[in-house]
Design a protein around this motif. Structure first.
Motif, short mmCIF file in Angstrom:
data_model
loop_
_atom_site.label_atom_id
_atom_site.label_comp_id
_atom_site.label_asym_id
_atom_site.label_seq_id
_atom_site.Cartn_x
_atom_site.Cartn_y
_atom_site.Cartn_z
N LEU A 55 0.83 -1.21 0.00
CA LEU A 55 0.00 0.00 0.00
C LEU A 55 0.86 1.26 0.00
N VAL A 56 1.92 1.26 0.79
CA VAL A 56 2.83 2.41 0.80
C VAL A 56 3.47 2.59 -0.57
N SER A 57 3.92 1.49 -1.16
CA SER A 57 4.59 1.58 -2.47
C SER A 57 3.62 2.07 -3.54
N LEU A 58 2.38 1.58 -3.53
CA LEU A 58 1.39 2.03 -4.51
C LEU A 58 1.11 3.52 -4.35
N ARG A 59 0.93 3.97 -3.12
CA ARG A 59 0.64 5.39 -2.89
C ARG A 59 1.80 6.26 -3.36
N ASP A 68 -3.08 10.58 -12.73
CA ASP A 68 -4.43 10.57 -12.16
C ASP A 68 -4.86 9.12 -11.96
N PRO A 69 -5.40 8.77 -10.81
CA PRO A 69 -5.79 7.37 -10.54
C PRO A 69 -6.72 6.78 -11.61
N THR A 166 -8.77 -7.05 -2.26
CA THR A 166 -10.05 -7.24 -2.95
C THR A 166 -11.11 -7.98 -2.13
N GLY A 167 -10.69 -8.73 -1.11
CA GLY A 167 -11.62 -9.58 -0.37
C GLY A 167 -11.91 -10.89 -1.05
N ASP A 168 -11.15 -11.22 -2.09
CA ASP A 168 -11.42 -12.42 -2.89
C ASP A 168 -10.33 -13.47 -2.70
N TYR A 169 -10.74 -14.71 -2.41
CA TYR A 169 -9.79 -15.83 -2.30
C TYR A 169 -9.59 -16.48 -3.67
N ALA A 170 -8.35 -16.62 -4.08
CA ALA A 170 -8.06 -17.31 -5.34
C ALA A 170 -6.56 -17.60 -5.41
N MET A 171 -6.20 -18.51 -6.29
CA MET A 171 -4.79 -18.81 -6.56
C MET A 171 -4.66 -19.18 -8.03
N ASP A 172 -3.65 -18.64 -8.70
CA ASP A 172 -3.47 -18.95 -10.11
C ASP A 172 -2.71 -20.27 -10.26
N LEU A 218 -11.04 -2.73 -2.58
CA LEU A 218 -11.96 -2.40 -1.49
C LEU A 218 -11.84 -0.90 -1.18
N PRO A 219 -12.91 -0.27 -0.68
CA PRO A 219 -12.88 1.19 -0.44
C PRO A 219 -11.72 1.65 0.43
N GLU A 220 -11.46 0.94 1.53
CA GLU A 220 -10.38 1.37 2.42
C GLU A 220 -9.00 1.19 1.78
N ILE A 221 -8.90 0.19 0.90
CA ILE A 221 -7.65 -0.05 0.18
C ILE A 221 -7.43 1.03 -0.87
N ALA A 222 -8.48 1.39 -1.59
CA ALA A 222 -8.38 2.45 -2.60
C ALA A 222 -7.92 3.74 -1.95
N GLU A 223 -8.48 4.06 -0.80
CA GLU A 223 -8.10 5.29 -0.09
C GLU A 223 -6.63 5.24 0.34
N ALA A 224 -6.20 4.09 0.88
CA ALA A 224 -4.83 3.98 1.38
C ALA A 224 -3.79 3.98 0.25
N SER A 225 -4.18 3.47 -0.91
CA SER A 225 -3.23 3.35 -2.03
C SER A 225 -3.24 4.55 -2.96
N GLY A 226 -4.26 5.37 -2.86
CA GLY A 226 -4.38 6.51 -3.77
C GLY A 226 -5.00 6.14 -5.10
#
Length: 498
Positions: A55-59, A68-69, A166-172, A218-226
């Motif tokens: 999150l810090v790196s993305l921001r 612009d995001p 994202t709140g989503d469980y998955a594995m490639d 997720l909303p809180e992730i979008a805010e933290a990452s910019g």
């Protein structure tokens, strides 16, 4: 201008890259995080450190670039393989992650071999090695049963970070192939392997393609990452699969040599029934219905780092390597084997250790330095020869990582491998592969191959010198004798290591 972001979740740091439609890296940023070794042979990390670092790196990436995001179409991931993250039904982490370089699981590997026999190679297509995920799950089962009893899913490192975003469980598939729980050819979790160890298949997350969208932020992730909540998030792949994408390994016979801390030789494969009896790894690629053969040298670049820090700490790497070209091929009869951390391919041996063979009083620091480079490259050639024995013709190899930064070493690779070595114009490794998955997933290109043509450009080609090839062929035969001649001695010496 539109962009995608590649996130490379490494062992020591997370790297993010902002990439435009021409494959140009507009900006990049890294955030480090700690590694814990609470007991001998243990290697663990706090998964929350990965999330915070990402999150810090993305921001900072967004803030520094001024983008612009809304210009960011999507994000995808590359991640360190094999690491075990166990979460409960609410997604809470139950214990520190057990990493790929944790070697506490030798007993569990022997248990897997004894229980499954030849079925392990037939189904999972790989041998039971301490780094893989199933042995780690069995270690928890035997030593922390109360933890496993609470586990709802197991995830690999990048999959946990993506879940938190994202709140989503998955594995490639490319990462799942390194767990020993996947039927690699059938591309499905193996109920037979899981049930053999009393594990419910429900412990395994749903399987997806590397380029498949697995949600938005997720909303809180979008805010933290910019970034925006509408930013698309794609599954991503194992670091080696993404490194292969970033090097354009997307066609039959295409081969890559990556020299970082460890060394990897990786070759593209389409035959899902190919069985190399575990001599090398056989994993699913990040491209749909493709695979790759991979050999690993555990201490490739690490051997050079160890040598410099131990014998030439006052020199920079550039200064250390300056004298290499003044020493002839073969380093004046000095051979080095890079087994300083044990070995993986073709000798899965935790006890073997490195050697300098043939030292005399005429050898200088430059002789030793060249012999280290030659020994690392000989070790990687052993993997190349296994791939060639499978019927592949290897005449060109794309070089990435630290081993692609020095021209003398690149020429040495061409001469030892007997193949042209291609250096890329811009080499971002797994981070670029992750960005390519986001670009393809976002619909920028009709295929990953088309994406590779736009993103990846060769800069220079190093062709093998016939005279040097002949010298190295003779030396390689001698190099191959060293393991057999020192194995028993190293087994006995193991009792004296503290």
């Amino acid at each position: 201008m539109k962009y995608v972001i590649g996130v490379d979740l490494g062992t020591s740091a997370v790297k993010t890259v902002l990439v435009d439609p021409q494959g140009k890296v507009a900006f990049e940023h890294s955030e480090a995080y700690p590694l814990s070794r609470p007991q001998p042979n243990w290697s663990e990390q706090n998964p929350e450190d990965w999330v915070k670092g990402t999150l810090v790196s993305l921001r900072r990436l967004i803030e520094t670039s001024g983008v612009d995001p809304s210009q960011v179409d999507g994000i995808s991931f590359s991640g360190q393989m094999h690491g075990l993250v166990l979460v409960d039904s609410e997604g809470k982490v139950l214990r520190p992650a057990i990493l790929w370089n944790d070697t506490r699981t030798t007993a569990q590997c022997r248990k897997i071999e004894k229980t499954l026999g030849t079925k392990l190679i037939d189904i999972a297509r790989n041998k039971a090695l301490e780094g893989f995920t199933l042995p780690k799950i069995l270690w928890v089962q035997e030593n922390e049963p109360e933890v496993l009893a609470q586990a709802h899913q197991f995830l690999l490192p990048k999959d946990y970070v993506r879940f938190r975003l994202t709140g989503d469980y998955a594995m490639d598939y490319s990462d799942a192939a390194g767990t020993l729980l996947l039927n690699v050819g059938a591309k499905e979790w193996s109920a037979e392997i899981a049930e053999a160890f009393g594990l419910p298949v429900s412990l395994c997350p749903r399987l997806v393609e590397s380029f498949e969208q697995t949600g938005t932020l997720l909303p809180e992730i979008a805010e933290a990452s910019g970034l925006l909540t509408s930013t698309k998030v794609f599954a991503g792949g194992a670091d080696n699969a993404c490194g292969a994408l970033g090097a354009g390994i997307l066609g039959e016979g295409r081969t890559m040599c990556s020299i970082g801390t460890s060394g990897v030789v990786l070759s593209y494969e389409t035959n899902k029934d190919l069985n190399l009896e575990g001599k090398v790894h056989f994993f699913n690629h990040s491209e749909k219905d493709a695979f790759y053969i991979m050999g690993v040298t555990l201490a490739a670049g690490h051997s050079l780092t160890w040598f410099k820090e131990t014998f030439a700490a006052e020199k920079s790497f550039e200064e250390l390597l300056q004298g290499v070209t003044s020493v002839p091929a073969g380093s004046g009869g000095l051979l080095f084997t890079p087994y300083i951390s044990g070995e993986r391919t073709p000798h899965p041996d935790a006890n073997i250790r490195g050697s300098f063979i043939g030292m005399d009083s005429g050898h200088t620091l430059s002789h030793f330095t060249r012999s280290v480079l030659e020994g690392i490259t000989f070790s990687l050639r052993e993997s190349i020869e296994i791939v060639r024995e499978s019927g592949k013709e290897i005449t060109e190899i794309v070089a990435i990582g630290g081993g692609a930064k020095n021209e003398a070493w690149l020429q040495m690779q061409a001469d030892i491998f007997g193949a042209s070595i291609i250096k890329l114009e811009s080499e971002q490794g797994p981070a670029m592969g992750a960005a390519m998955l986001a670009a393809y997933g976002s619909g920028w290109f009709a295929s990953l191959g088309e994406c590779a043509e736009a993103f990846i450009r060769p800069a220079e080609v190093f062709k093998p010198n016939a005279e040097q090839v002949a010298v190295y062929d003779g030396l390689f035969a001698l190099y191959q004798e060293v393991y057999g001649q020192t194995r028993e001695l190293n087994d006995k010496l193991a009792a004296y290591r503290k």
